[in-house]
Write a protein that holds these residues in place. Structure first.
Motif, PDB file in Angstrom:
ATOM      1  N   GLY A   1      26.785  70.513  49.527  1.00  0.00           N
ATOM      2  CA  GLY A   1      25.930  70.954  50.610  1.00  0.00           C
ATOM      3  C   GLY A   1      25.624  72.430  50.519  1.00  0.00           C
ATOM      4  N   CYS A   2      25.861  73.032  49.368  1.00  0.00           N
ATOM      5  CA  CYS A   2      25.597  74.457  49.183  1.00  0.00           C
ATOM      6  C   CYS A   2      24.095  74.699  49.076  1.00  0.00           C
ATOM      7  N   SER A   3      23.581  75.645  49.851  1.00  0.00           N
ATOM      8  CA  SER A   3      22.165  75.998  49.797  1.00  0.00           C
ATOM      9  C   SER A   3      22.013  77.452  50.205  1.00  0.00           C
ATOM     10  N   ASP A   4      21.554  78.271  49.252  1.00  0.00           N
ATOM     11  CA  ASP A   4      21.423  79.703  49.481  1.00  0.00           C
ATOM     12  C   ASP A   4      20.255  80.191  48.640  1.00  0.00           C
TER      13      ASP A   4
ATOM     14  N   GLN B   1      40.420  74.067  40.193  1.00  0.00           N
ATOM     15  CA  GLN B   1      40.421  73.142  41.323  1.00  0.00           C
ATOM     16  C   GLN B   1      40.326  73.942  42.617  1.00  0.00           C
ATOM     17  N   GLY B   2      39.716  73.338  43.625  1.00  0.00           N
ATOM     18  CA  GLY B   2      39.582  74.052  44.884  1.00  0.00           C
ATOM     19  C   GLY B   2      39.391  73.128  46.068  1.00  0.00           C
ATOM     20  N   LEU B   3      39.328  73.741  47.241  1.00  0.00           N
ATOM     21  CA  LEU B   3      39.004  73.018  48.462  1.00  0.00           C
ATOM     22  C   LEU B   3      37.500  72.783  48.462  1.00  0.00           C
ATOM     23  N   THR B   4      37.098  71.548  48.250  1.00  0.00           N
ATOM     24  CA  THR B   4      35.682  71.199  48.267  1.00  0.00           C
ATOM     25  C   THR B   4      35.336  70.764  49.680  1.00  0.00           C
ATOM     26  N   MET B   5      34.399  71.509  50.310  1.00  0.00           N
ATOM     27  CA  MET B   5      34.070  71.265  51.714  1.00  0.00           C
ATOM     28  C   MET B   5      32.574  71.003  51.852  1.00  0.00           C
ATOM     29  N   LEU B   6      32.216  69.907  52.480  1.00  0.00           N
ATOM     30  CA  LEU B   6      30.808  69.567  52.666  1.00  0.00           C
ATOM     31  C   LEU B   6      30.200  70.543  53.667  1.00  0.00           C
TER      32      LEU B   6
ATOM     33  N   ASN C   1      27.157  71.424  54.633  1.00  0.00           N
ATOM     34  CA  ASN C   1      25.896  71.282  55.366  1.00  0.00           C
ATOM     35  C   ASN C   1      25.995  70.274  56.510  1.00  0.00           C
ATOM     36  N   VAL C   2      27.211  69.871  56.830  1.00  0.00           N
ATOM     37  CA  VAL C   2      27.439  68.911  57.915  1.00  0.00           C
ATOM     38  C   VAL C   2      28.526  69.473  58.828  1.00  0.00           C
ATOM     39  N   LYS C   3      28.316  69.375  60.132  1.00  0.00           N
ATOM     40  CA  LYS C   3      29.303  69.867  61.086  1.00  0.00           C
ATOM     41  C   LYS C   3      30.638  69.170  60.905  1.00  0.00           C
ATOM     42  N   PRO C   4      31.746  69.877  61.114  1.00  0.00           N
ATOM     43  CA  PRO C   4      31.854  71.276  61.538  1.00  0.00           C
ATOM     44  C   PRO C   4      31.899  72.266  60.367  1.00  0.00           C
ATOM     45  N   LEU C   5      31.906  71.751  59.115  1.00  0.00           N
ATOM     46  CA  LEU C   5      32.107  72.637  57.966  1.00  0.00           C
ATOM     47  C   LEU C   5      30.839  73.360  57.537  1.00  0.00           C
ATOM     48  N   ASP C   6      29.748  73.167  58.283  1.00  0.00           N
ATOM     49  CA  ASP C   6      28.569  74.007  58.059  1.00  0.00           C
ATOM     50  C   ASP C   6      28.787  75.407  58.635  1.00  0.00           C
ATOM     51  N   ASN C   7      29.916  75.606  59.271  1.00  0.00           N
ATOM     52  CA  ASN C   7      30.287  76.888  59.855  1.00  0.00           C
ATOM     53  C   ASN C   7      31.062  77.697  58.800  1.00  0.00           C
ATOM     54  N   ALA C   8      30.456  78.754  58.283  1.00  0.00           N
ATOM     55  CA  ALA C   8      31.058  79.557  57.215  1.00  0.00           C
ATOM     56  C   ALA C   8      32.370  80.197  57.646  1.00  0.00           C
ATOM     57  N   LYS C   9      32.477  80.560  58.916  1.00  0.00           N
ATOM     58  CA  LYS C   9      33.719  81.166  59.407  1.00  0.00           C
ATOM     59  C   LYS C   9      34.871  80.163  59.388  1.00  0.00           C
ATOM     60  N   LEU C  10      34.568  78.904  59.688  1.00  0.00           N
ATOM     61  CA  LEU C  10      35.604  77.876  59.626  1.00  0.00           C
ATOM     62  C   LEU C  10      36.063  77.677  58.184  1.00  0.00           C
ATOM     63  N   ARG C  11      35.100  77.635  57.255  1.00  0.00           N
ATOM     64  CA  ARG C  11      35.462  77.483  55.836  1.00  0.00           C
ATOM     65  C   ARG C  11      36.325  78.652  55.379  1.00  0.00           C
ATOM     66  N   ALA C  12      35.960  79.859  55.820  1.00  0.00           N
ATOM     67  CA  ALA C  12      36.746  81.035  55.462  1.00  0.00           C
ATOM     68  C   ALA C  12      38.162  80.940  56.025  1.00  0.00           C
ATOM     69  N   ALA C  13      38.274  80.463  57.263  1.00  0.00           N
ATOM     70  CA  ALA C  13      39.593  80.347  57.900  1.00  0.00           C
ATOM     71  C   ALA C  13      40.498  79.408  57.107  1.00  0.00           C
TER      72      ALA C  13
END
Length: 589
Positions: A506-509, A343-348, A350-362
């Motif tokens: 929203g993962c795309s790499d 289980q984990g923190l599932t964060m969308l 590709n949509v603001k503000p969670l499209d910001n990788a630094k915010l997700r890391a924080a």
């Protein structure tokens, strides 16, 4: 299989599976040998509280029966949660598949040891020497629950439906190696005539009433096992007449191929199942009737269990210490402790503000996984920062602790580097039960203390949460994955590919996409494993929609009168103990 935040199983060693995998990949150029390897034992331990199997005939699960003599007859009521979809060719959620598996079955199934066994088929599929053609022979005189003939036409229709662009089956990527499946699935913007041409080009065809042929693009080490999973179960084509037709929302309007059939249904209240006398497994179901009582809140469900209103319920993990200390209930707790689930923190993402990788890391770095497990989850799980369970690819559960694990100073820096405003609005959507509320309160306090974020909490029922996830109308949820078959591929394929059917993160790499494509077609075990190690690293360190929190265990309360449920509880449990082998449940004399 997707799982919302509930107590789920912990992992076990996969050494036996890896031994089999080494063998099958050595001989994979002749896919007959690959399939032979798939058919022998792979990893999946017995339940901690399993009875010693009795010698004798094999059961519908392909294993020897549980101790004692199963008796026929009787009715039971057990706790469940409402389904979002009753369509096995669409869904990816465990609670849906749990209920579907009680009434639908396929050509093959996995037994208690994860061995592939024929169910509606006569034998294991015959595979051509080049590994690109599978021929399947079905049992003669099969019937749906209404008495209509169940034929190869229905088996072919299942693949047509899962690959259909309107249905948009969430497991369709598992079948993309079938000739034409991906092309058909991605044809939503094409004309009906063009779609019909693509449907006709799909590499699945009926040979006669009891046999079918499947053609794949390339030899694939894990393709055969897909034929044992729910998205390959035959479609009642005399009821749902075209691949893209709407699936009945009322399950009483359907017919069934499994051990039970639906007798009645009350939305958000209950589903009543009765024995299907046309089931073609090795034996008919022992029980006469099962009532699935829909109770979302596990504390309410556990109280109903205490009052003998239920014979089985998910245990409320938020109250697990109290249950364990109860003189009676403590003896009736069981768990499929060896099932890989994360289980984990599932964060969308590709949509603001969670499209910001630094915010997700924080957010990941501001989450104390150890304290969450010890205090909130009653020390029942294993904190982790790896998405793919470590024993599948040879890494430790804390492999990414330094990069995305709990570190308040790193979290503050990541948040500052993100450039996101301190008053950023974030909403965590959770299920309406005690455990999820406790998790939400923990995150709200931690993130506010470390980052100054005022996390908003939205409480909904399970069908609503599933819909928000599937429609990508959420910011953050606590959700995860429970393994369907013991291979790293199952943890990523279709989930993290750009546009993947199960990718609602929203993962795309592009680098990740390239590795996923290469790993799926790779027949060299050593390089394939290395590719999945790299894939896992990209997902975790970039927090590509998912910040892993903990490997889980499911805890159940099972009345001693109900046999076969705890006995058949394994990695295949979807919502209830042993629900993948519900025909084995019976009442003790």
């Amino acid at each position: 299989m997707l799982t919302l935040s509930v107590p789920v199983e912990g992992t076990n060693t996969q050494e036996e599976y890896r031994a089999v995998s080494r063998s099958k990949l050595m001989f994979v150029l002749g896919l007959l040998a690959v399939f032979a390897a798939l058919a022998i034992s792979v990893a999946c331990g017995d339940d901690d509280n399993s009875s010693t199997p009795a010698a004798g005939n094999t059961t519908a699960s392909g294993t020897t029966p549980v101790a004692g003599t199963p008796t026929k007859g009787g009715e039971i009521t057990v706790q469940h949660r409402p389904f979002r979809s009753f369509d096995p060719h669409f869904t990816a959620f465990g609670r849906d598949i749990s209920q579907q598996g009680m009434v639908f079955r396929g050509l093959y199934k996995l037994d208690k040891e994860d061995k592939m066994q024929p169910e509606l088929a006569v034998e294991l599929p015959k595979i051509s020497t080049d590994g690109k053609t599978y021929t399947i022979k079905m049992k003669p005189n099969l019937k749906w629950s209404d008495g209509a003939a169940l034929t190869a036409k229905d088996a072919v229709a299942a693949f047509q439906r899962t690959c259909n662009p309107v249905v948009a089956g969430q497991y369709s990527a598992n079948l993309f190696n079938i000739v034409g499946c991906e092309e058909y699935y991605t044809s939503a913007k094409k004309t009906p005539a063009e779609q019909d041409t693509l449907l006709k080009a799909l590499g699945v065809r009926q040979l006669d009433d009891t046999s079918l042929e499947i053609k794949v693009k390339e030899p694939q080490a894990t393709f055969a096992i897909q034929l044992a999973l729910w998205f390959s179960w035959p479609l009642p084509s005399h009821v749902v007449k075209a691949p893209g037709d709407a699936w009945p929302t009322d399950p009483t309007q359907l017919v069934f191929s499994g051990p039970f059939k639906v007798q009645s249904y009350k939305d958000k209240d209950n589903l009543v199942l009765v024995r299907n006398d046309n089931y073609a497994g090795p034996h008919l179901a022992y029980l006469d009737k099962i009532t699935l009582k829909y109770i979302e809140d596990l504390e309410t469900a556990n109280n109903a269990y205490r009052n003998s209103e239920l014979l089985m319920s998910r245990a409320n993990q938020a109250n697990l210490d109290v249950l364990r200390s109860d003189p009676k209930l403590g003896k009736e707790i069981t768990s499929a402790a060896k099932s890989p689930s994360v289980q984990g923190l599932t964060m969308l993402s590709n949509v603001k503000p969670l499209d910001n990788a630094k915010l997700r890391a924080a957010l990941s770095q501001a989450t104390d996984r150890v304290t969450l497990n010890k205090v909130v989850l009653k020390d029942a799980n294993i904190p982790t920062t790896t998405w793919i369970p470590g024993d599948l690819i040879g890494v430790k559960s804390d492999v990414f602790d330094k990069s995305i694990g709990y570190n308040p100073d790193a979290a503050k820096k990541s948040f500052a580097d993100s450039g996101v405003a301190k008053d950023v609005k974030l909403t965590l959507t959770i299920l309406d039960d005690a455990q999820n509320k406790d998790i939400a309160a923990f995150l709200k306090e931690q993130w506010n203390k470390t980052l100054g974020i005022d996390l908003q909490v939205e409480i909904v029922d399970s069908p609503t949460l599933q819909k928000k996830y599937e429609d990508e109308k959420y910011q953050i949820i606590i959700q995860g994955w429970t393994q369907d078959y013991p291979d790293a591929e199952n943890w990523v394929d279709g989930l993290f590919n750009t546009g993947g059917p199960n990718n609602h993160y929203g993962c795309s790499d592009s680098k990740l996409d390239d590795l996923l494509k290469k790993a799926k077609a790779n027949l060299n075990e050593e390089s394939r494993k290395a590719q999945y190690v790299d894939i896992n690293k990209l997902i975790a360190e970039n927090i590509c929609g998912m910040a892993p929190l903990y490997q889980q265990r499911i805890f159940y309360l099972v009345n001693p009168k109900l046999k076969g449920a705890a006995d058949f509880s394994t990695s295949q449990d979807r919502y209830l103990a042993g629900d993948w082998a519900v025909e084995e449940w019976y009442l003790a004399k």
